[in-house]
Design a protein around this motif. Structure first.
Motif, PDB file in Angstrom:
ATOM      1  N   MET A 186      -2.982   8.245   1.491  1.00 42.75           N
ATOM      2  CA  MET A 186      -3.539   8.729  -0.004  1.00 42.75           C
ATOM      3  C   MET A 186      -2.167   8.709  -0.910  1.00 42.75           C
ATOM      4  SD  MET A 186      -6.380   9.847   0.778  1.00 42.75           S
ATOM      5  CE  MET A 186      -7.471  10.222   1.789  1.00 42.75           C
ATOM      6  N   SER A 187      -1.539   7.677  -0.858  1.00 47.78           N
ATOM      7  CA  SER A 187      -0.422   7.312  -1.426  1.00 47.78           C
ATOM      8  C   SER A 187      -0.231   5.992  -2.294  1.00 47.78           C
ATOM      9  CB  SER A 187       0.996   7.659  -0.783  1.00 47.78           C
ATOM     10  OG  SER A 187       1.211   8.960  -0.177  1.00 47.78           O
ATOM     11  N   LEU A 188       0.656   6.150  -3.315  1.00 51.14           N
ATOM     12  CA  LEU A 188       1.102   4.749  -3.953  1.00 51.14           C
ATOM     13  C   LEU A 188       2.577   4.841  -4.347  1.00 51.14           C
ATOM     14  CD1 LEU A 188       0.202   1.733  -4.880  1.00 51.14           C
ATOM     15  CD2 LEU A 188      -0.407   2.863  -6.948  1.00 51.14           C
ATOM     16  N   ILE A 189       3.389   4.064  -3.769  1.00 48.00           N
ATOM     17  CA  ILE A 189       4.681   3.895  -3.844  1.00 48.00           C
ATOM     18  C   ILE A 189       5.069   2.405  -4.341  1.00 48.00           C
ATOM     19  CG2 ILE A 189       7.061   4.075  -2.842  1.00 48.00           C
ATOM     20  CD1 ILE A 189       6.023   6.325  -1.040  1.00 48.00           C
ATOM     21  N   ILE A 190       5.468   2.016  -5.570  1.00 47.36           N
ATOM     22  CA  ILE A 190       6.034   0.752  -5.751  1.00 47.36           C
ATOM     23  C   ILE A 190       7.719   0.793  -5.752  1.00 47.36           C
ATOM     24  CG2 ILE A 190       5.654  -0.785  -7.539  1.00 47.36           C
ATOM     25  CD1 ILE A 190       3.237   0.347  -8.389  1.00 47.36           C
ATOM     26  N   ALA A 191       8.251  -0.165  -5.282  1.00 48.36           N
ATOM     27  CA  ALA A 191       9.642  -0.306  -5.261  1.00 48.36           C
ATOM     28  C   ALA A 191       9.903  -1.870  -5.753  1.00 48.36           C
ATOM     29  CB  ALA A 191      10.125   0.223  -4.010  1.00 48.36           C
ATOM     30  N   LYS A 202      -1.389  14.794  -2.496  1.00 50.50           N
ATOM     31  CA  LYS A 202      -1.593  15.074  -0.930  1.00 50.50           C
ATOM     32  C   LYS A 202      -3.402  15.614  -0.827  1.00 50.50           C
ATOM     33  CE  LYS A 202       1.140  17.623   1.495  1.00 50.50           C
ATOM     34  NZ  LYS A 202       1.976  18.505   1.982  1.00 50.50           N
ATOM     35  N   ILE A 203      -3.890  15.084   0.269  1.00 50.24           N
ATOM     36  CA  ILE A 203      -5.272  15.498   0.175  1.00 50.24           C
ATOM     37  C   ILE A 203      -5.461  15.995   1.807  1.00 50.24           C
ATOM     38  CG2 ILE A 203      -7.741  14.682   0.201  1.00 50.24           C
ATOM     39  CD1 ILE A 203      -6.797  12.637  -1.622  1.00 50.24           C
ATOM     40  N   GLY A 204      -6.054  17.292   1.797  1.00 49.78           N
ATOM     41  CA  GLY A 204      -6.410  17.861   3.341  1.00 49.78           C
ATOM     42  C   GLY A 204      -7.883  17.707   3.321  1.00 49.78           C
ATOM     43  N   TYR A 205      -8.351  17.492   4.598  1.00 53.15           N
ATOM     44  CA  TYR A 205      -9.700  17.480   4.929  1.00 53.15           C
ATOM     45  C   TYR A 205      -9.878  18.235   6.119  1.00 53.15           C
ATOM     46  CZ  TYR A 205      -9.789  12.709   2.866  1.00 53.15           C
ATOM     47  OH  TYR A 205      -9.681  11.528   2.205  1.00 53.15           O
ATOM     48  N   PHE A 206     -11.277  19.051   6.031  1.00 52.62           N
ATOM     49  CA  PHE A 206     -11.669  19.670   7.098  1.00 52.62           C
ATOM     50  C   PHE A 206     -13.129  19.520   7.319  1.00 52.62           C
ATOM     51  CE2 PHE A 206     -13.475  23.636   9.322  1.00 52.62           C
ATOM     52  CZ  PHE A 206     -12.795  23.541  10.248  1.00 52.62           C
ATOM     53  N   GLY A 207     -13.662  19.073   8.785  1.00 57.26           N
ATOM     54  CA  GLY A 207     -15.164  19.138   8.714  1.00 57.26           C
ATOM     55  C   GLY A 207     -15.355  17.974   9.848  1.00 57.26           C
ATOM     56  N   ASP A 208     -16.663  17.629   9.974  1.00 59.87           N
ATOM     57  CA  ASP A 208     -17.362  16.902  11.038  1.00 59.87           C
ATOM     58  C   ASP A 208     -16.583  15.360  10.926  1.00 59.87           C
ATOM     59  OD1 ASP A 208     -19.192  16.209  13.042  1.00 59.87           O
ATOM     60  OD2 ASP A 208     -19.445  14.494  11.486  1.00 59.87           O
ATOM     61  N   LYS A 209     -16.049  14.828  12.358  1.00 58.65           N
ATOM     62  CA  LYS A 209     -15.331  13.603  12.039  1.00 58.65           C
ATOM     63  C   LYS A 209     -16.167  12.447  11.796  1.00 58.65           C
ATOM     64  CE  LYS A 209     -12.837  10.769  15.483  1.00 58.65           C
ATOM     65  NZ  LYS A 209     -12.085  10.592  16.809  1.00 58.65           N
ATOM     66  N   ALA A 210     -17.276  12.390  11.907  1.00 55.35           N
ATOM     67  CA  ALA A 210     -18.163  11.273  11.642  1.00 55.35           C
ATOM     68  C   ALA A 210     -18.514  11.300  10.127  1.00 55.35           C
ATOM     69  CB  ALA A 210     -19.655  11.251  12.380  1.00 55.35           C
ATOM     70  N   ASN A 211     -18.650  12.425   9.665  1.00 54.54           N
ATOM     71  CA  ASN A 211     -18.706  12.434   8.072  1.00 54.54           C
ATOM     72  C   ASN A 211     -17.671  12.366   7.416  1.00 54.54           C
ATOM     73  OD1 ASN A 211     -21.504  13.216   8.547  1.00 54.54           O
ATOM     74  ND2 ASN A 211     -21.394  15.315   8.026  1.00 54.54           N
ATOM     75  N   LEU A 212     -16.472  12.613   8.011  1.00 48.12           N
ATOM     76  CA  LEU A 212     -15.036  12.240   7.312  1.00 48.12           C
ATOM     77  C   LEU A 212     -14.696  10.718   7.359  1.00 48.12           C
ATOM     78  CD1 LEU A 212     -12.415  13.016   6.619  1.00 48.12           C
ATOM     79  CD2 LEU A 212     -11.568  13.536   8.567  1.00 48.12           C
ATOM     80  N   GLU A 213     -15.278  10.236   8.596  1.00 46.58           N
ATOM     81  CA  GLU A 213     -14.994   8.772   8.405  1.00 46.58           C
ATOM     82  C   GLU A 213     -16.033   8.100   7.449  1.00 46.58           C
ATOM     83  OE1 GLU A 213     -15.975   7.576  12.462  1.00 46.58           O
ATOM     84  OE2 GLU A 213     -14.006   8.225  13.225  1.00 46.58           O
ATOM     85  N   ALA A 224     -17.912  14.657  -0.953  1.00 48.78           N
ATOM     86  CA  ALA A 224     -17.337  15.466   0.239  1.00 48.78           C
ATOM     87  C   ALA A 224     -18.171  16.869   0.265  1.00 48.78           C
ATOM     88  CB  ALA A 224     -15.971  16.239   0.004  1.00 48.78           C
ATOM     89  N   SER A 225     -18.703  17.427  -0.671  1.00 52.58           N
ATOM     90  CA  SER A 225     -19.565  18.566  -0.342  1.00 52.58           C
ATOM     91  C   SER A 225     -21.069  18.105   0.186  1.00 52.58           C
ATOM     92  CB  SER A 225     -19.855  19.137  -1.879  1.00 52.58           C
ATOM     93  OG  SER A 225     -20.723  20.313  -1.760  1.00 52.58           O
ATOM     94  N   GLN A 226     -21.452  16.962  -0.468  1.00 51.81           N
ATOM     95  CA  GLN A 226     -22.883  16.518   0.130  1.00 51.81           C
ATOM     96  C   GLN A 226     -22.682  16.255   1.771  1.00 51.81           C
ATOM     97  OE1 GLN A 226     -24.147  12.892  -1.887  1.00 51.81           O
ATOM     98  NE2 GLN A 226     -25.152  12.239  -0.013  1.00 51.81           N
ATOM     99  N   LEU A 227     -21.411  15.878   2.316  1.00 54.64           N
ATOM    100  CA  LEU A 227     -21.196  15.675   3.547  1.00 54.64           C
ATOM    101  C   LEU A 227     -20.748  16.739   4.463  1.00 54.64           C
ATOM    102  CD1 LEU A 227     -19.454  12.085   3.093  1.00 54.64           C
ATOM    103  CD2 LEU A 227     -22.011  12.357   4.279  1.00 54.64           C
TER     104      LEU A 227
END
Length: 306
Positions: A1-6, A21-32, A53-56
């Motif tokens: 969930m990041s982008l770093i350019i050096a 930063k992104i945090g998730y909570f929910g069904d594993k299959a739907n998350l995938e 995300a709401s739909q899933l």
């Protein structure tokens, strides 16, 4: 969930990153399924991300306050991390003039460590990296000043952020220009990285100790007595009473260390002049008192069950 350019080279090191930063909570299959669409570029805005995300049935939390790049000594450290069930995996780049090292950590254990003297390095998911690489080819030139490179990297991160929710539009840019040759750079990097990992190890140890203490506090808090018999008065000296604890009660301090075991005496105070040897001490309605007349008692200890 990041982008770093050096960029690392003879001019120094410049690094840019988003702060998302992104945090998730929910069904594993739907998350995938959500992640698959996200990383293939099928979701382009934060609004679309929340809607999908709401739909899933997935709950997500987005923040843009993470510090992914940091000056450590005369180097810049960039880090992307993934939290697993038991360990956090970290991928770090440390850059300075004429040298960099990329390391992979599992917890605080180093799994890989590679060094180089110069180059353009990008950390991020494949979709974000591909966009960044295309933009770099279009905008970047080796002849540019380090400061102007930083400006270009900031523009690139912002443009990528406008096309994928995996990257945020709040951006940090850092630059370091110490005078190191290639040998000095790697020597400095070795010292800096070793010390930085020691700090991480200490942080993890402290965190573990805090969690252990928190769990202990929760466990002991559940044992604090709020009713029942405590013991009996065995000695009286003015307003001071010595109470012998019964076989189910112990006395602890604020750090949950035992001060008195069952059968031992503890000091209590009373304002009553009607106390006698053998009087029962109880807790009724969460109040410490004499059983016979409910006159209150005070003490500087925590009374717990075994």
């Amino acid at each position: 969930m990041s982008l770093i350019i050096a960029y690392v080279g003879k001019k120094g090191c410049v690094m840019a990153s988003d702060k998302r930063k992104i945090g998730y909570f929910g069904d594993k299959a739907n998350l995938e399924e959500l992640e698959k669409e996200l990383y293939h570029g099928d979701i382009n805005t934060d609004e679309d991300f929340f809607a999908k995300a709401s739909q899933l049935g997935i709950s997500i939390k987005i923040t843009d306050d993470a510090n992914k790049i940091k000056v450590v000594g005369n180097t810049i450290r960039g880090e992307v991390s993934t939290k697993g069930t038991f360990e956090t995996r970290r991928r770090r780049i440390y850059g300075t003039t004429n040298g960099y090292q990329i390391i992979t950590l599992k917890g605080s254990e180093t799994k890989s460590r590679n060094a180089g003297k110069s180059g353009l390095i990008i950390f991020g998911n494949e979709y974000a990296k591909e966009m960044a690489q295309t933009l770099i080819k279009r905008k970047w030139k080796a002849s540019l000043s380090l400061r102007y490179m930083g400006d270009i990297f900031e523009e690139i991160v912002a443009e990528v952020a406008s096309k994928t929710p995996t990257v945020g539009n709040k951006i940090d840019v850092l630059m370091q220009q110490p005078k190191f040759n290639e040998s000095e750079a790697q020597k400095h990097l070795n010292i800096t990285i070793d010390n930085d990992i020691k700090v991480l190890i200490k942080f993890r140890q402290d965190l573990t100790e805090q969690l252990v203490q928190q769990n202990l506090s929760i466990d002991m808090a559940n044992k604090i007595l709020d009713k029942g018999e405590i013991g009996q008065v065995v000695s009286i000296d003015g307003n001071m009473l010595f109470v012998q604890l019964n076989d189910k009660t112990q006395a602890l301090d604020d750090n949950w260390k035992q001060l008195a075991a069952p059968g031992q005496n503890v000091l209590m105070f009373t304002e009553s002049d009607n106390v006698e040897i053998g009087d029962k001490v109880v807790i009724e309605n969460e109040v410490l008192c004499l059983k016979k007349d409910k006159s209150s008692l005070k003490c500087d200890i925590i009374l717990c069950s075994l």
